[in-house]
Scaffold this motif. Sequence first.
Motif: not given
Length: 211
Positions: A119-124, A93-107, A126-132
């Motif tokens: 970012x909320x769809x494909x970005x998550x 769940x780390x990529x999703x949490x990190x991406x949404x934290x950035x999205x919320x931080x910068x509105x 891609x982040x999951x694939x990078x984590x694996x």
Amino acid sequence: MTSHADFVQPPRIASWLVNLFTPAEEAESILGDLLEEFCHLASKAGVPVARRWYWRQTLKTIAHLIRAGFRAAPLSTTAAVVGGFLLMRLLSGLPERAIFAVLQRYKVFDHHFNAYVLFASDGVAIGHVIALLFVGCMVGLAAKGREMVATTTLALILCAMMVAALVWISTHQPVDVAWMLWSCADPLAIVIGGAIVRTRRPAAKPLPLGA
């Protein structure tokens, strides 16, 4: 007179795969045997037949090497696989949490809605694939000399889990094709991570023709 078969190389990708899964001290012998038989078959039955044979032998050899790798060091290989599985669960769940934290931080939702959706769809995904991919690298580092054995085993476990999840989901709701395609990238990323580590370590190169 030298026949045309003497100048034909076996499939490069197949040779690379065998080299990838073979322990460094055995690669020269195994690749040499395959090359010798390939040349003999190409001269007798033709190059297309020899190439098909080479691919079949590649798959059989890889399966044998995976089994042999486990038999040679069952405890350390299993430990690497289990450790990789736990790391995979930890990072799931780390990529999703990190991406949404950035999205919320910068509105981003308020000012760049299209970017937010991307970012909320494909970005998550891609982040999951990078984590694996990172998980595969860590498993490869832990399973020195058996990088591909450990990462392939972990990828097969993940595939089995995905199939079970797919069967369960299909009985309750329509299957999301995009999700299914992204899921297929997950085990591949683990294997690629192992391959990256494996290729950074000493290994015998495929023999040139006639060696």
